[in-house]
Design a protein around this motif. Structure first.
Motif, PDB file in Angstrom:
ATOM      1  N   MET A 107     -15.809  19.911  17.418  1.00  0.00           N
ATOM      2  CA  MET A 107     -16.260  19.902  17.356  1.00  0.00           C
ATOM      3  C   MET A 107     -16.543  18.180  16.707  1.00  0.00           C
ATOM      4  N   GLU A 108     -17.401  17.440  16.859  1.00  0.00           N
ATOM      5  CA  GLU A 108     -17.865  16.451  16.292  1.00  0.00           C
ATOM      6  C   GLU A 108     -18.866  16.319  14.733  1.00  0.00           C
ATOM      7  N   ALA A 109     -19.494  17.621  14.631  1.00  0.00           N
ATOM      8  CA  ALA A 109     -20.034  17.928  13.225  1.00  0.00           C
ATOM      9  C   ALA A 109     -21.113  19.524  13.620  1.00  0.00           C
ATOM     10  N   SER A 110     -20.813  20.031  12.385  1.00  0.00           N
ATOM     11  CA  SER A 110     -21.756  21.756  12.138  1.00  0.00           C
ATOM     12  C   SER A 110     -22.259  21.529  11.048  1.00  0.00           C
ATOM     13  N   VAL A 111     -23.702  22.568  11.120  1.00  0.00           N
ATOM     14  CA  VAL A 111     -24.140  22.904   9.584  1.00  0.00           C
ATOM     15  C   VAL A 111     -24.247  24.467   9.737  1.00  0.00           C
ATOM     16  N   PHE A 122     -23.211  23.601  15.644  1.00  0.00           N
ATOM     17  CA  PHE A 122     -22.887  22.739  16.589  1.00  0.00           C
ATOM     18  C   PHE A 122     -22.728  21.988  17.380  1.00  0.00           C
ATOM     19  N   LYS A 123     -21.958  20.768  16.968  1.00  0.00           N
ATOM     20  CA  LYS A 123     -21.981  19.576  18.043  1.00  0.00           C
ATOM     21  C   LYS A 123     -20.951  19.369  18.120  1.00  0.00           C
ATOM     22  N   ILE A 124     -20.738  19.012  19.529  1.00  0.00           N
ATOM     23  CA  ILE A 124     -18.974  19.506  20.629  1.00  0.00           C
ATOM     24  C   ILE A 124     -19.412  18.203  20.933  1.00  0.00           C
ATOM     25  N   LYS A 125     -17.495  17.308  20.541  1.00  0.00           N
ATOM     26  CA  LYS A 125     -16.949  16.321  20.986  1.00  0.00           C
ATOM     27  C   LYS A 125     -17.819  16.016  22.928  1.00  0.00           C
TER      28      LYS A 125
END
Length: 95
Positions: free
Chosen positions: A85-89, A8-11
């Protein structure tokens, strides 16, 4: 066995909550049928390609893994992650 890995990319405005997010993940451990293990930790390197947070879960079967997304213990955790989250993979593997 199924291993489910999510990064996770967190805001930016929620990065101070990362320890609480990890605590939320661990709150699922032992409460979801068929989930055999759970591990979560924050990134320490903070490189340009780093994600902020990892969640690794293991499931005893594909059926258990397929039930996970809508499990009542998982839903509030998932909903909170979608807020922060800003993004996830992810990567899902059989082993």
């Amino acid at each position: 066995m199924i291993r489910h890995i999510v990064l996770f990319k967190i805001k930016e405005e929620f990065k101070s909550e990362i320890p609480l997010l990890i605590e939320n993940f661990y709150g699922m451990k032992g409460k979801i049928e068929g989930m055999t293990d759970l591990f979560s930790a924050a990134d320490f390197l903070h490189s340009g390609r780093s994600y902020d947070l990892a969640l690794i879960t293991d499931f005893e079967s594909e059926e258990a893994f397929e039930a996970y997304p809508t499990h009542p213990v998982h839903l509030p955790v998932k909903n909170r992650m979608h807020e922060v989250m800003e993004a996830s993979v992810s990567c899902d593997m059989r082993y």
